[in-house]
Design an enzyme around this catalytic site. Structure first.
Site, PDB file in Angstrom:
ATOM      1  CG  HIS A  95       4.874 -36.465  44.399  1.00 17.65           C
ATOM      2  ND1 HIS A  95       4.100 -35.371  44.116  1.00 17.65           N
ATOM      3  CD2 HIS A  95       4.453 -37.448  43.572  1.00 17.65           C
ATOM      4  CE1 HIS A  95       3.232 -35.683  43.168  1.00 17.65           C
ATOM      5  NE2 HIS A  95       3.432 -36.935  42.818  1.00 17.65           N
ATOM      6  CG  ASP A 103       5.332 -33.220  48.854  1.00 22.86           C
ATOM      7  OD1 ASP A 103       5.476 -32.393  49.762  1.00 22.86           O
ATOM      8  OD2 ASP A 103       4.840 -32.934  47.736  1.00 22.86           O
TER       9      ASP A 103
END
Length: 457
Positions: A97, A232
């Site tokens: 992420h 993510d």
């Protein structure tokens, strides 16, 4: 770059071609010591990920390891590929992420296993020694792993009724992968930022950021959906909002999944990290389970879940591990499908079901700048201060300092993969939570090494 349980850095600044070559050779030497001869390799959807993969794979093969390249995939699909091809070695090139410009490596030497701090330290020492085995491993490309993954995931899911869901992939790798799977499971899917765009023009590929969840919530309300899910950059973390657009932190999702699992496997252990709400252990106990608190970090939770033979493990960051009727690794697509399956069998909406949980007011996860070189020392000092001020029994120190107060708690810990401290707070009321937050802010202000700006993370 060599962090607690993976390797991350900024491309060209840290991850130069020379550094990537050394990491590949070092990993090959690490595997050789364990008799691992074959590795499956994948990469995420970033402009530079394939180039990094190519350099890494060549270096790895130069140590005598055979490499199977499965292409652009999600981390859970890479983990599945280890099972599918029966390879103990697994390497995922991903920044997870982190913002654009970052990359890294999630490395394993066995099924559902990723490196822990001692492993990372060993690999670093191998690289520092410059002693690598030499060989002529082969590099082969294989297609079809996403189809194989899709087939096995869908075989484990059965919705009791159609569900309507908004999917936000943040223009990351999950975009072209997750929506078709959810549709095949019986969902009506509204896509949000599911086209690949390496620049991440809409938001960072982090589904637990406050602004990301707020935007997803607005889309859920607008489309009258049952819920919204976000993934993510490499598809191993889940963000969730309910049918009213409210943010549902992952610890609450874990509670609902635990309820479902405990019906089938009563008395099971449920592992969770130190950032999770008190509602989680309370609800697990109320439903006949055994809650086990452990360190934050996907490798730590995975290891602890295996150690205590837990049925389910999870973190507030959105990593969720199913160890019954699945493969034990963290998989956000599978977790979202299991949540949808659970909801499809309930008469109440998600927002109504959430009212049956123990009620607390919880903050977002906050981050504040603190350099990698000093962050662990700063947290150690803060932990000693909290023990001095509130008593050692009030401080859980398995990972930073989680300080218990009469009406709630607060935590500060060093991030495993960014130069920041991570904080979170919880209490019975907003006022009480604000009071606990103020105590921590006052403590942090004493340290010039700590930044002043807090942001959600």
């Amino acid at each position: 770059m060599f962090r607690e349980y993976d390797i991350r850095g900024q491309v060209e600044q840290d991850l130069t071609p020379e550094a990537i070559d050394l990491i590949g050779r070092g990993y090959g030497a690490f595997l050789a010591k364990r008799g691992v001869k074959k590795v499956v390799v994948g990469y995420d959807a970033r402009e530079y990920s394939e180039r990094i993969k190519n350099t890494f794979a060549r270096a790895l093969a130069s140590t005598g390891v055979d490499v199977v390249d499965v292409g652009m995939v999600l981390s859970p699909i890479l983990y599945f590929a280890q099972y599918h091809y029966k390879f103990k070695g697994g390497a995922m090139i991903t920044a997870s992420h982190n913002p654009n410009g970052w990359s890294g490596f999630k490395l394993g030497y066995d099924l559902a296993t990723t490196l822990l701090p001692d492993d990372i330290a060993e690999m670093y020492q191998i690289i520092a020694s410059g002693k690598f085995p030499k060989g002529r491993g082969q590099i082969r490309k294989r297609t079809g792993i996403i189809d194989a993954y899709t087939k096995q995931v869908l075989s484990r899911i059965k919705l009791a009724r159609p569900m309507k869901v908004v999917v936000d992939a943040g223009n990351g790798t999950a975009g072209p992968i997750a929506p078709p799977i959810l549709r095949a499971a019986g969902c009506q899917v509204i896509e949000r930022f599911c086209d690949l765009d390496y620049s991440f023009p809409n938001h960072e590929p982090n589904p637990t950021l406050v602004e990301v969840l707020e935007g997803l919530g607005q889309a859920v309300v607008k489309n009258h959906a049952d819920l919204g899910v976000g993934y993510d950059g490499d598809g191993d973390r889940l963000g969730t909002v309910d049918n009213l657009g409210g943010s549902v932190w992952a610890d609450k999702v874990i509670i609902l999944l635990a309820r479902s699992i405990l019906k089938k496997y009563p008395g099971s252990k449920i592992v969770f990290d130190v950032k999770c709400s008190d509602a989680l252990p309370e609800d697990v106990l109320a439903h006949g389970g055994v809650p086990v608190m452990w360190k934050t970090g996907h490798s730590y939770i995975k290891q602890k879940s295996n150690e205590v033979d837990a049925a389910l493990g999870g973190e507030r960051s959105g990593h969720i591990f199913f160890r019954r009727d699945y493969y034990s690794y963290d998989d956000a697509i599978f977790a979202s499908l299991k949540l949808l399956e659970y909801l499809s069998r309930e008469k109440q909406t998600l927002s109504e079901i959430l009212k049956t949980l123990p009620q607390y007011v919880s903050s977002p996860t906050w981050q504040v700048d603190c350099a990698d070189e000093v962050k662990y020392g700063v947290v150690e000092k803060l932990t000693k201060e909290f023990k001095r001020d509130y008593g050692a029994k009030q401080v859980i120190d398995i990972n930073g300092a989680r300080v218990k107060f009469p009406n709630g708690w607060g935590i500060v810990r060093a991030s495993s993969n960014l130069p920041v401290l991570v904080l979170g707070f919880e209490a019975k009321t907003k006022k009480q939570m604000a009071e606990i937050t103020a105590i921590f802010k006052k403590k942090l202000l004493k340290y010039p090494e700590i930044g002043k700006k807090w942001k959600s993370g």
